[in-house]
Design a protein around this motif. Structure first.
Motif, PDB file in Angstrom:
ATOM      1  N   HIS A 134      -4.815   1.151 -13.379  1.00  0.00           N
ATOM      2  CA  HIS A 134      -4.037   2.285 -13.857  1.00  0.00           C
ATOM      3  C   HIS A 134      -2.916   2.581 -12.864  1.00  0.00           C
ATOM      4  O   HIS A 134      -3.021   2.247 -11.688  1.00  0.00           O
ATOM      5  CB  HIS A 134      -4.891   3.568 -13.867  1.00  0.00           C
ATOM      6  CG  HIS A 134      -6.156   3.504 -14.634  1.00  0.00           C
ATOM      7  ND1 HIS A 134      -6.297   4.061 -15.871  1.00  0.00           N
ATOM      8  CD2 HIS A 134      -7.369   2.992 -14.312  1.00  0.00           C
ATOM      9  CE1 HIS A 134      -7.547   3.902 -16.297  1.00  0.00           C
ATOM     10  NE2 HIS A 134      -8.222   3.254 -15.369  1.00  0.00           N
ATOM     11  N   TYR A 135      -1.877   3.274 -13.326  1.00  0.00           N
ATOM     12  CA  TYR A 135      -1.053   4.030 -12.381  1.00  0.00           C
ATOM     13  C   TYR A 135      -1.384   5.500 -12.540  1.00  0.00           C
ATOM     14  O   TYR A 135      -1.882   5.934 -13.589  1.00  0.00           O
ATOM     15  CB  TYR A 135       0.440   3.736 -12.527  1.00  0.00           C
ATOM     16  CG  TYR A 135       1.163   4.133 -13.791  1.00  0.00           C
ATOM     17  CD1 TYR A 135       0.999   5.381 -14.389  1.00  0.00           C
ATOM     18  CD2 TYR A 135       2.087   3.261 -14.366  1.00  0.00           C
ATOM     19  CE1 TYR A 135       1.705   5.746 -15.531  1.00  0.00           C
ATOM     20  CE2 TYR A 135       2.789   3.611 -15.511  1.00  0.00           C
ATOM     21  CZ  TYR A 135       2.587   4.858 -16.084  1.00  0.00           C
ATOM     22  OH  TYR A 135       3.277   5.213 -17.215  1.00  0.00           O
ATOM     23  N   GLU A 138      -6.989   3.354  -9.593  1.00  0.00           N
ATOM     24  CA  GLU A 138      -5.757   4.123  -9.798  1.00  0.00           C
ATOM     25  C   GLU A 138      -4.763   3.748  -8.698  1.00  0.00           C
ATOM     26  O   GLU A 138      -5.038   3.915  -7.506  1.00  0.00           O
ATOM     27  CB  GLU A 138      -6.040   5.629  -9.726  1.00  0.00           C
ATOM     28  CG  GLU A 138      -6.712   6.198 -10.963  1.00  0.00           C
ATOM     29  CD  GLU A 138      -5.745   6.458 -12.132  1.00  0.00           C
ATOM     30  OE1 GLU A 138      -4.528   6.207 -11.981  1.00  0.00           O
ATOM     31  OE2 GLU A 138      -6.238   6.908 -13.179  1.00  0.00           O
ATOM     32  N   HIS A 150      -4.921  -0.277 -18.373  1.00  0.00           N
ATOM     33  CA  HIS A 150      -5.349   0.818 -19.242  1.00  0.00           C
ATOM     34  C   HIS A 150      -4.697   0.676 -20.623  1.00  0.00           C
ATOM     35  O   HIS A 150      -5.323   0.911 -21.651  1.00  0.00           O
ATOM     36  CB  HIS A 150      -4.958   2.150 -18.589  1.00  0.00           C
ATOM     37  CG  HIS A 150      -5.741   3.321 -19.089  1.00  0.00           C
ATOM     38  ND1 HIS A 150      -5.438   4.616 -18.727  1.00  0.00           N
ATOM     39  CD2 HIS A 150      -6.810   3.410 -19.924  1.00  0.00           C
ATOM     40  CE1 HIS A 150      -6.297   5.436 -19.336  1.00  0.00           C
ATOM     41  NE2 HIS A 150      -7.139   4.727 -20.054  1.00  0.00           N
ATOM     42  N   ASP A 193       0.050   2.586 -18.883  1.00  0.00           N
ATOM     43  CA  ASP A 193      -0.167   2.165 -17.494  1.00  0.00           C
ATOM     44  C   ASP A 193      -1.028   0.904 -17.390  1.00  0.00           C
ATOM     45  O   ASP A 193      -1.841   0.662 -18.261  1.00  0.00           O
ATOM     46  CB  ASP A 193      -0.781   3.307 -16.668  1.00  0.00           C
ATOM     47  CG  ASP A 193      -2.135   3.794 -17.179  1.00  0.00           C
ATOM     48  OD1 ASP A 193      -2.270   4.008 -18.394  1.00  0.00           O
ATOM     49  OD2 ASP A 193      -3.055   3.952 -16.361  1.00  0.00           O
TER      50      ASP A 193
END
Ligand SMILES: [Zn+2]
Length: 267
Positions: A24-25, A89, A136, A146
């Motif tokens: 993810h970001y 993340e 994601h 993301d």
């Protein structure tokens, strides 16, 4: 100094083994804002790891637990991705916080090196197929963008993390694409090449209804595919190059059955 471990309360128990990595970001204005949110009991979101722009890593949830990062979506027939995945993340403003030029904020080298090192270490600890290292947006194409088309998936694949299409394996899509002039297809239109295209995308892992219509669902999945495997062709349209890469990639994914626990059954 960034702490190695900050405990997030946002997790519960897994009910099957880890077999997936989801990247993810954070999509927030700063790493600290993201960290606060991922540890806020009211937000009910978390991840196992956060990777800072400097390459430092903060762990938020023990890998044994089910962190809440994936949400609604599906990959290779699994809809509860939180229960079998490790969520990472990566701090990046993404589409929510573009640069003044309008471009997406680049991922610094040190940060990508840390992503690669973390994934490599996860792969030594868990049995994870290359086709289950995803973004994601791959498992939730209608909802998520993301880690974005600016994320260097090709560089990860070169480091042994995830799949990359070998276009020499694409044998029929060149002919199929020839039937389809660029941008001739509009949403709601039928075409003979759509059914095999959807079938290949399903083989890769995307959730898609059957049928021969170029619909909004397919356009969203194509966009997700392009973000990951064809970022230079980011249109949501089945262009020739995308079709080739989809065919090539579908051939490198071992067949899975469309049932939720097939991997568990395989042991
Ligand atoms: Zn995400």
């Amino acid at each position: 100094m960034t702490p190695d471990f900050i405990s997030s309360p946002n997790y519960n128990a897994r009910n099957r083994a880890i077999d997936t990595i989801i990247l993810h970001y954070t999509g927030m204005e700063s790493g600290q804002a993201a960290l606060d949110r991922l540890c806020d009991p009211g937000a009910k979101v978390s991840a196992h790891y956060m990777i800072w722009e400097t390459g430092e890593i903060t762990q938020l949830v023990d890998e044994r637990h089910r962190a809440w990062h994936a949400g609604l979506g599906s990959w290779q027939g699994d809809s509860d991705l939180n229960t079998c995945s490790i969520g990472i993340e990566i701090i990046n403003g993404g589409h929510n916080f573009p640069l003044e030029t309008g471009e997406l904020p680049p991922y610094p080298d040190l940060q990508i090196k840390a992503v690669i090192a973390l994934c490599q270490s996860i792969l030594t600890r868990h049995s994870i197929a290359a086709s289950r290292i995803i973004g994601h947006s791959d498992m939730a194409p209608a909802r998520k963008e993301d880690p974005g088309e600016h994320f260097p998936w090709a560089q990860l694949a070169k480091a042994g993390i995830g799949l990359w299409p070998d276009e020499s394996a694409a044998l029929v899509s060149e002919n199929e694409a020839a039937e389809l002039p660029d941008d001739a297809l509009s949403i709601g239109q039928s075409h003979s090449m759509i059914r095999p295209l959807k079938s290949r995308l399903r083989t890769i892992g995307y959730a898609l209804a059957d049928g021969g219509v170029y619909d909004k669902e397919l356009a969203a999945v194509l966009l997700a595919f392009q973000r990951h495997w064809a970022p230079e062709y980011l249109t949501g349209y089945p262009c020739r190059e995308s079709l080739k890469r989809i065919e090539a990639l579908s051939k490198s994914v071992p067949n899975f059955k469309h049932q939720p626990n097939f991997r568990q059954q395989e042991g």
